[in-house]
Design a protein around this motif. Structure first.
Motif, PDB file in Angstrom:
ATOM      1  N   ARG A 135       0.838  -1.208   0.000  1.00  0.00           N
ATOM      2  CA  ARG A 135       0.000   0.000   0.000  1.00  0.00           C
ATOM      3  C   ARG A 135       0.869   1.252   0.000  1.00  0.00           C
ATOM      4  O   ARG A 135       1.958   1.276   0.562  1.00  0.00           O
ATOM      5  N   CYS A 136       0.379   2.300  -0.612  1.00  0.00           N
ATOM      6  CA  CYS A 136       1.193   3.476  -0.894  1.00  0.00           C
ATOM      7  C   CYS A 136       1.556   4.255   0.370  1.00  0.00           C
ATOM      8  O   CYS A 136       0.700   4.549   1.206  1.00  0.00           O
ATOM      9  N   ASN A 309       0.023   2.578  -4.844  1.00  0.00           N
ATOM     10  CA  ASN A 309       0.740   1.427  -4.302  1.00  0.00           C
ATOM     11  C   ASN A 309       2.201   1.773  -4.053  1.00  0.00           C
ATOM     12  O   ASN A 309       2.773   2.643  -4.714  1.00  0.00           O
TER      13      ASN A 309
END
Length: 370
Positions: A135-136, A309
């Motif tokens: 996840r970013c 992401n």
């Protein structure tokens, strides 16, 4: 929530916001396209570039790329009003929505798209699932700032993602690559990555610029006051974020220029599920937050956090586990190839969609907005 629609031709509309952007911001898609092209040409034209970049690494990422990422993130995190984070972290609905999107729906959607679109390409499929799990924690701050989202909310959600990434990445990797495929009678893959390797990546690429940003604001406000800090200092350091972004893009595409240009059909196959993923996650998040009554700024922060992401982590894990020449690593590299232009485009869509939300009228740009 009211159904008030904002007039896009008015001084407060997104058209005015775009007009007030600096030249650097306004033509960002052009600069990114040029950076991609320069990177691809550099990768094709310079021999031994991979070995030169791999000579010195920071957390499994080459030193030049690490520098680009840190330079990219520092100005955005220096703009965050850290004294307001408590109000954001107290919003359980905001945090719950983001956790649901990032850690339940996001990985599940990427798993489904990878299997639906790449059933005959197990290496690329595994690489995409790894991308969906990362996840970013970096570029989302850039996209959120360009779209005039809530900066404090974005910083809080990024911090939450960082904690979950350390705790959940390896567990979810085991679930989506071995357990769930086994339940469904599908092929299984293994992902051997330690919690410390993930934590090290998070601490370097989020911890360092976060600490630097906090120290800068704290010292700057105490020395000269908030007005000087936000009206004078912030505009001076703002452009560094986009310079760091463009520098990072050049290096990433240079490293994989030969692979990308020599395997265009493979890149196209990988790109399709990625494109579907970014559009579905961002669009679904915007619709969900609108239905839940979020204002535009927080809806934007949630949506870009959900759509982005952590390609640095995904690439590092893919290379570390499967090798630099693996299909999994190629899938990770194609991630930013698709994510960057798509999310830049969604910045403009987001500004247009602002008319469907109520709340304060955001103004400014990445390079100047305080």
């Amino acid at each position: 929530m009211s159904d008030t629609v904002h007039d896009t031709s008015s001084p407060g509309g997104e058209a005015a916001v775009l007009r007030r952007l600096s030249t650097l911001d306004r033509f960002l898609p052009v600069w990114i396209g040029v950076a991609m092209l320069v990177g691809l040409l550099l990768g094709r034209g310079v021999d031994g570039l991979d070995d030169a970049f791999a000579a010195v690494t920071v957390g499994s990422v080459s030193l030049p790329i690490a520098i680009g990422l840190l330079v990219m993130m520092y100005p955005v995190l220096a703009k965050v009003r850290y004294d307001e984070l408590g109000h954001v972290s107290a919003d359980r609905r905001l945090l719950g929505t983001s956790i649901l999107l990032n850690w339940v729906l996001g990985p599940a959607l990427m798993f489904a798209l990878a299997w639906l679109m790449l059933p005959d390409l197990p290496e690329y499929r595994t690489g995409l699932i790894i991308v969906g799990l990362a996840r970013c924690i970096a570029m989302v701050l850039i996209w959120n700032d360009l779209a005039c989202g809530d900066r404090e909310a974005a910083a809080t959600l990024v911090a939450v993602n960082a904690v979950f990434q350390i705790l959940a990445f390896a567990v979810l990797g085991y679930f989506y690559l071995q357990v769930l495929p086994g339940w469904l009678g599908l092929d299984q893959a293994a992902l051997d990555v330690s919690m410390w390797e993930i934590a090290k990546s998070v601490l370097i690429f989020l911890g360092i610029p976060l600490l630097a940003g906090w120290l800068t604001r704290t010292v700057g406000e105490r020395a000269r006051g908030r007005e000087w800090y936000e009206s004078t200092f912030v505009p001076r350091i703002g452009p560094a974020a986009l310079y760091g972004l463009l520098f990072t893009i050049v290096l990433l595409f240079a490293l994989q220029g030969d692979t990308i240009t020599s395997q265009p059909l493979d890149v196209a196959r990988i790109a399709l599920p990625l494109l579907a993923y970014f559009l579905l996650m961002w669009g679904g998040a915007m619709l969900l937050t609108r239905a839940l009554g979020f204002d535009y700024e927080r809806a934007t922060a949630v949506s870009f956090t959900a759509a982005g992401n952590n390609f640095e982590l995904a690439i590092a894990v893919a290379i570390g586990v499967f090798g630099v020449a693996s299909g999994q690593a190629l899938a990770g590299v194609v991630g930013p190839l698709i994510e960057v232009p798509v999310l830049v485009g969604l910045v403009y869509v987001s500004l247009w969609a602002r008319r469907f939300f109520t709340g304060t009228e955001p103004t400014g740009s990445l390079t100047s907005r305080a």
